[in-house]
Design a protein around this motif. Sequence first.
Motif, PDB file in Angstrom:
ATOM      1  N   PHE A   1      15.974   9.821   8.107  1.00 47.37           N
ATOM      2  CA  PHE A   1      14.722  10.525   8.404  1.00 47.37           C
ATOM      3  C   PHE A   1      14.878  12.020   8.141  1.00 47.37           C
ATOM      4  CE2 PHE A   1      12.578  13.071  11.751  1.00 47.37           C
ATOM      5  CZ  PHE A   1      11.274  12.975  11.263  1.00 47.37           C
TER       6      PHE A   1
ATOM      7  N   LEU B   1      14.741  12.606   4.436  1.00 48.37           N
ATOM      8  CA  LEU B   1      13.372  12.494   3.944  1.00 48.37           C
ATOM      9  C   LEU B   1      12.539  13.707   4.342  1.00 48.37           C
ATOM     10  CD1 LEU B   1      12.641   8.721   4.689  1.00 48.37           C
ATOM     11  CD2 LEU B   1      12.787   9.783   2.423  1.00 48.37           C
ATOM     12  N   LEU B   2      12.791  14.201   5.550  1.00 46.89           N
ATOM     13  CA  LEU B   2      12.053  15.371   6.028  1.00 46.89           C
ATOM     14  C   LEU B   2      12.317  16.580   5.129  1.00 46.89           C
ATOM     15  CD1 LEU B   2      10.191  16.446   8.234  1.00 46.89           C
ATOM     16  CD2 LEU B   2      12.202  16.869   9.651  1.00 46.89           C
TER      17      LEU B   2
ATOM     18  N   HIS C   1      10.282  15.961   1.805  1.00 49.31           N
ATOM     19  CA  HIS C   1       8.831  15.778   1.779  1.00 49.31           C
ATOM     20  C   HIS C   1       8.054  16.628   2.779  1.00 49.31           C
ATOM     21  CE1 HIS C   1       9.363  12.376  -0.927  1.00 49.31           C
ATOM     22  NE2 HIS C   1      10.276  11.879  -0.100  1.00 49.31           N
ATOM     23  N   HIS C   2       8.705  17.579   3.456  1.00 48.98           N
ATOM     24  CA  HIS C   2       7.959  18.331   4.469  1.00 48.98           C
ATOM     25  C   HIS C   2       6.845  19.171   3.857  1.00 48.98           C
ATOM     26  CE1 HIS C   2      11.106  21.243   3.247  1.00 48.98           C
ATOM     27  NE2 HIS C   2      10.218  22.176   3.549  1.00 48.98           N
TER      28      HIS C   2
ATOM     29  N   TRP D   1       3.784  14.974   4.917  1.00 40.38           N
ATOM     30  CA  TRP D   1       3.856  13.573   5.298  1.00 40.38           C
ATOM     31  C   TRP D   1       3.607  13.417   6.789  1.00 40.38           C
ATOM     32  CZ3 TRP D   1       8.161   9.979   2.970  1.00 40.38           C
ATOM     33  CH2 TRP D   1       7.932   9.815   1.596  1.00 40.38           C
TER      34      TRP D   1
ATOM     35  N   ASP E   1       3.958   7.971   7.362  1.00 42.88           N
ATOM     36  CA  ASP E   1       4.554   8.041   6.029  1.00 42.88           C
ATOM     37  C   ASP E   1       6.072   7.926   6.097  1.00 42.88           C
ATOM     38  OD1 ASP E   1       2.107   8.392   4.687  1.00 42.88           O
ATOM     39  OD2 ASP E   1       2.131  10.548   5.069  1.00 42.88           O
ATOM     40  N   TYR E   2       6.670   8.673   7.014  1.00 37.63           N
ATOM     41  CA  TYR E   2       8.129   8.628   7.148  1.00 37.63           C
ATOM     42  C   TYR E   2       8.578   7.251   7.642  1.00 37.63           C
ATOM     43  CZ  TYR E   2       8.474  13.664   6.410  1.00 37.63           C
ATOM     44  OH  TYR E   2       8.432  14.914   5.855  1.00 37.63           O
TER      45      TYR E   2
ATOM     46  N   LEU F   1      10.314   4.796  14.993  1.00 36.93           N
ATOM     47  CA  LEU F   1      10.789   6.107  14.541  1.00 36.93           C
ATOM     48  C   LEU F   1      10.806   7.108  15.690  1.00 36.93           C
ATOM     49  CD1 LEU F   1      11.702   8.097  12.416  1.00 36.93           C
ATOM     50  CD2 LEU F   1       9.314   8.412  11.744  1.00 36.93           C
TER      51      LEU F   1
ATOM     52  N   ALA G   1       8.938  12.438  16.657  1.00 31.95           N
ATOM     53  CA  ALA G   1       8.985  12.637  15.217  1.00 31.95           C
ATOM     54  C   ALA G   1       7.952  13.677  14.781  1.00 31.95           C
ATOM     55  CB  ALA G   1       8.733  11.309  14.502  1.00 31.95           C
TER      56      ALA G   1
ATOM     57  N   ILE H   1       8.648  17.095  12.660  1.00 33.73           N
ATOM     58  CA  ILE H   1       7.957  17.380  11.399  1.00 33.73           C
ATOM     59  C   ILE H   1       7.315  18.760  11.457  1.00 33.73           C
ATOM     60  CG2 ILE H   1       6.024  16.687   9.937  1.00 33.73           C
ATOM     61  CD1 ILE H   1       6.646  13.763  10.853  1.00 33.73           C
TER      62      ILE H   1
END
Length: 306
Positions: free
Chosen positions: A199, A202-203, A206-207, A211, A215-216, A227, A239, A243
């Motif tokens: 995670f 990915l953050l 794609h931050h 997202w 999405d995550y 999550l 989460a 984000i």
Amino acid sequence: MEGFAIVLYYSNMRSSAPGPAIRVYNLFGESGDLPDVVHCETIASRSVLHDWTLAVHRHARLHQVLLIERGGGEATLDGRVVPLRPMQIVNVPVGHVHGFRFVPDTQGWVLTIAAEILDEALLAAEGLRGALSQSAVVRGTPQIRATMKQIFAEHAARDFGRAHVLRALSSAMIGLVARALTGESGGNGTAESGLFRRFEALLEQHHLERWSVADYAGALSITPTHLNRITRAATGDTASHLILNRLIREARRNLVYTNLPVSTIAYALGFDDPAYFSRVYAAATGVSPRAFRAQLHDRRAPLTFV
């Protein structure tokens, strides 16, 4: 502050509704408020009154750490029965069901910390809350024993600065307990921890695309609820908050290291409305983007990082 009840312990014991199967106590068998920074008692002082057996119960607002000095017995932790031996610590998080059966004449200490004290001491970014959120029995250390004895000595005295020293020592204790818990569990080797690391990766990727939690979660092939459970275990935070915090860090970096207008930064971060971006930033940090940037050019004003 020494003369005031700075922490109040609450209980459900006074409810007129039928009692639950698992009792909710402040300390075992007690329903009255216990005003103090922490509560300290030996294992024997309470256990001897109940034939060395404390039936399963839980504390709605209290975290407990027990250290076995001599003797032992067994602990029931959320349905698991775990043997207790000398120089072991027992971590009992807020709300976890637990009980004990001690060998007669067992010696040791019980430190009880109010949830409010934990909230002051635990920073989400440090990850201690996740480590402390599991009930467990692990090996103690000489440093933990020494700190426990310091806390008990300070608690028994009434010296100037007592509350401050107790808060500091209790904060050190929960840090040492978290270290022991993660040491025996292998640190970040669980599947849940692996998902959290994915995670985080990915953050980073794609931050800027804004997202959502969904999405995550979809990218990880788990549900948003799962999550959130993972992020809370790892950091004590949701989460969505993580984000947002990543986005705010990116905004600060742009405000500090570029001369881009606030509106341009807002668009770069995926906001359609710069005014909305300013409101989000101010709500997260307590200061508007323009005011934050102004602090950079005014040495008389403290720079605000949240």
